[in-house]
Motif scaffolding. Structure first.
Motif, mmCIF file in Angstrom:
data_model
loop_
_atom_site.group_PDB
_atom_site.id
_atom_site.type_symbol
_atom_site.label_atom_id
_atom_site.label_comp_id
_atom_site.label_asym_id
_atom_site.label_seq_id
_atom_site.Cartn_x
_atom_site.Cartn_y
_atom_site.Cartn_z
ATOM 1 N N GLU A 81 -0.402 42.333 20.948
ATOM 2 C CA GLU A 81 -1.448 41.393 20.535
ATOM 3 C C GLU A 81 -0.903 40.306 19.603
ATOM 4 O O GLU A 81 -1.516 39.257 19.453
ATOM 5 C CB GLU A 81 -2.601 42.125 19.857
ATOM 6 C CG GLU A 81 -2.218 42.717 18.504
ATOM 7 C CD GLU A 81 -3.295 43.570 17.881
ATOM 8 O OE1 GLU A 81 -4.038 43.053 17.033
ATOM 9 O OE2 GLU A 81 -3.374 44.750 18.248
ATOM 10 N N TYR A 82 0.240 40.545 18.984
ATOM 11 C CA TYR A 82 0.831 39.578 18.061
ATOM 12 C C TYR A 82 1.767 38.583 18.740
ATOM 13 O O TYR A 82 2.198 37.627 18.114
ATOM 14 C CB TYR A 82 1.616 40.305 16.956
ATOM 15 C CG TYR A 82 0.763 41.171 16.074
ATOM 16 C CD1 TYR A 82 -0.012 40.619 15.062
ATOM 17 C CD2 TYR A 82 0.732 42.553 16.250
ATOM 18 C CE1 TYR A 82 -0.804 41.417 14.249
ATOM 19 C CE2 TYR A 82 -0.046 43.356 15.438
ATOM 20 C CZ TYR A 82 -0.809 42.784 14.443
ATOM 21 O OH TYR A 82 -1.589 43.570 13.637
ATOM 22 N N TYR A 83 2.102 38.815 19.993
ATOM 23 C CA TYR A 83 3.145 38.015 20.642
ATOM 24 C C TYR A 83 2.828 36.523 20.718
ATOM 25 O O TYR A 83 3.662 35.692 20.384
ATOM 26 C CB TYR A 83 3.440 38.550 22.044
ATOM 27 C CG TYR A 83 4.185 39.859 22.092
ATOM 28 C CD1 TYR A 83 4.563 40.548 20.954
ATOM 29 C CD2 TYR A 83 4.520 40.425 23.305
ATOM 30 C CE1 TYR A 83 5.251 41.747 21.018
ATOM 31 C CE2 TYR A 83 5.217 41.633 23.380
ATOM 32 C CZ TYR A 83 5.573 42.284 22.232
ATOM 33 O OH TYR A 83 6.264 43.464 22.308
ATOM 34 N N ASP A 84 1.619 36.183 21.153
ATOM 35 C CA ASP A 84 1.292 34.756 21.329
ATOM 36 C C ASP A 84 1.268 34.006 20.003
ATOM 37 O O ASP A 84 1.787 32.896 19.900
ATOM 38 C CB ASP A 84 -0.034 34.586 22.061
ATOM 39 C CG ASP A 84 0.052 34.930 23.539
ATOM 40 O OD1 ASP A 84 1.153 35.298 24.012
ATOM 41 O OD2 ASP A 84 -0.972 34.832 24.233
ATOM 42 N N GLU B 240 12.004 37.835 26.396
ATOM 43 C CA GLU B 240 12.389 38.978 27.230
ATOM 44 C C GLU B 240 11.236 39.959 27.371
ATOM 45 O O GLU B 240 10.997 40.497 28.446
ATOM 46 C CB GLU B 240 13.590 39.709 26.614
ATOM 47 C CG GLU B 240 14.907 39.007 26.762
ATOM 48 C CD GLU B 240 16.032 39.724 26.016
ATOM 49 O OE1 GLU B 240 15.845 40.876 25.551
ATOM 50 O OE2 GLU B 240 17.115 39.118 25.881
ATOM 51 N N ARG B 241 10.523 40.192 26.288
ATOM 52 C CA ARG B 241 9.441 41.180 26.291
ATOM 53 C C ARG B 241 8.141 40.642 26.887
ATOM 54 O O ARG B 241 7.474 41.327 27.645
ATOM 55 C CB ARG B 241 9.164 41.678 24.881
ATOM 56 C CG ARG B 241 10.248 42.561 24.382
ATOM 57 C CD ARG B 241 9.722 43.407 23.259
ATOM 58 N NE ARG B 241 10.759 44.340 22.884
ATOM 59 C CZ ARG B 241 10.591 45.639 22.866
ATOM 60 N NH1 ARG B 241 9.438 46.156 23.191
ATOM 61 N NH2 ARG B 241 11.573 46.431 22.507
ATOM 62 N N ALA B 242 7.765 39.427 26.478
ATOM 63 C CA ALA B 242 6.445 38.901 26.831
ATOM 64 C C ALA B 242 6.473 38.003 28.064
ATOM 65 O O ALA B 242 5.433 37.707 28.630
ATOM 66 C CB ALA B 242 5.865 38.135 25.646
ATOM 67 N N GLY B 243 7.647 37.539 28.456
ATOM 68 C CA GLY B 243 7.750 36.671 29.620
ATOM 69 C C GLY B 243 7.431 35.223 29.309
ATOM 70 O O GLY B 243 7.080 34.855 28.187
ATOM 71 N N LEU B 244 7.548 34.405 30.324
ATOM 72 C CA LEU B 244 7.316 32.971 30.171
ATOM 73 C C LEU B 244 5.854 32.636 29.903
ATOM 74 O O LEU B 244 5.543 31.593 29.330
ATOM 75 C CB LEU B 244 7.811 32.225 31.415
ATOM 76 C CG LEU B 244 9.313 32.322 31.682
ATOM 77 C CD1 LEU B 244 9.659 31.621 32.996
ATOM 78 C CD2 LEU B 244 10.112 31.747 30.533
ATOM 79 N N GLY B 245 4.965 33.518 30.288
ATOM 80 C CA GLY B 245 3.542 33.287 30.049
ATOM 81 C C GLY B 245 3.236 33.117 28.567
ATOM 82 O O GLY B 245 2.371 32.321 28.191
ATOM 83 N N CYS B 246 3.953 33.831 27.730
ATOM 84 C CA CYS B 246 3.758 33.728 26.286
ATOM 85 C C CYS B 246 4.091 32.311 25.808
ATOM 86 O O CYS B 246 3.369 31.739 24.985
ATOM 87 C CB CYS B 246 4.636 34.763 25.587
ATOM 88 S SG CYS B 246 4.397 34.869 23.810
ATOM 89 N N SER C 114 1.277 29.593 24.449
ATOM 90 C CA SER C 114 1.503 29.021 23.120
ATOM 91 C C SER C 114 1.469 27.501 23.144
ATOM 92 O O SER C 114 0.847 26.869 22.286
ATOM 93 C CB SER C 114 2.844 29.523 22.575
ATOM 94 O OG SER C 114 3.166 28.869 21.387
ATOM 95 N N LEU C 115 2.116 26.922 24.122
ATOM 96 C CA LEU C 115 2.191 25.460 24.211
ATOM 97 C C LEU C 115 0.902 24.826 24.731
ATOM 98 O O LEU C 115 0.540 23.729 24.342
ATOM 99 C CB LEU C 115 3.366 25.036 25.086
ATOM 100 C CG LEU C 115 4.755 25.414 24.545
ATOM 101 C CD1 LEU C 115 5.831 25.059 25.557
ATOM 102 C CD2 LEU C 115 5.025 24.762 23.203
ATOM 103 N N ALA C 116 0.209 25.531 25.608
ATOM 104 C CA ALA C 116 -0.997 24.978 26.232
ATOM 105 C C ALA C 116 -2.227 25.071 25.328
ATOM 106 O O ALA C 116 -3.158 24.283 25.469
ATOM 107 C CB ALA C 116 -1.288 25.691 27.551
ATOM 108 N N ASP C 117 -2.221 25.991 24.388
ATOM 109 C CA ASP C 117 -3.374 26.179 23.522
ATOM 110 C C ASP C 117 -3.357 25.148 22.394
ATOM 111 O O ASP C 117 -2.623 25.296 21.416
ATOM 112 C CB ASP C 117 -3.368 27.600 22.941
ATOM 113 C CG ASP C 117 -4.581 27.890 22.086
ATOM 114 O OD1 ASP C 117 -5.451 27.022 21.944
ATOM 115 O OD2 ASP C 117 -4.664 29.027 21.566
#
Length: 135
Positions: A84-87, A117-123, A127-130
């Motif tokens: 839950e902290y990744y983003d 590595e853990r969260a993938g490119l989606g993270c 982050s950038l889109a929000d």
């Protein structure tokens, strides 16, 4: 998005600053107890994402930065850090990279590599889109 989504009244801002100051004291205690991952979790919790006030954002960045720079075992950190902290962590990593401060950038890049590595490119994309929840 309307500005009504932002809660930047004087009363709310003072309450945010007060919470950040309390969080800062708690983080210092955790760091003295050699609990850097707990300090980072505490720093990331309740980040003032929906404020436009730079004073609040800067104050919280200082708290997150202090905790982030205390991390020595990045792999160990991710073994203890909930997803839950990744983003939100990714957002702060980009803020750290934007400082241009070499030690901060070095630490941010180390954490960024492991986080990706853990969260993938989606993270990264989230982050950038929000653009509403900013740090």
């Amino acid at each position: 998005m309307s500005s009504a989504a932002y809660l930047d009244t004087d009363e709310n801002l003072e309450a945010l600053i007060s919470r950040i100051e309390q969080k800062s004291r708690k983080i210092e205690t955790l760091l003295k107890q050699s609990k850097p991952v707990e300090a980072l979790k505490t720093a990331l919790e309740g980040s003032p994402l929906k404020t436009r006030d730079e004073r609040c954002k800067s104050a919280n960045w200082i708290v997150v930065h202090r905790a982030m720079m205390a991390i020595r075992d990045i792999d160990g950190m991710f073994n203890s850090l909930d997803t839950e902290y990744y983003d939100i962590l990714m957002k702060y990593l980009y803020r750290g990279l934007s400082t241009g401060d070499r030690p901060t950038c070095d630490q941010c890049l180390k954490i960024h590599e492991k986080l990706t590595e853990r969260a993938g490119l989606g993270c990264i994309l989230r982050s950038l889109a929000d653009t509403v929840n900013t740090v």
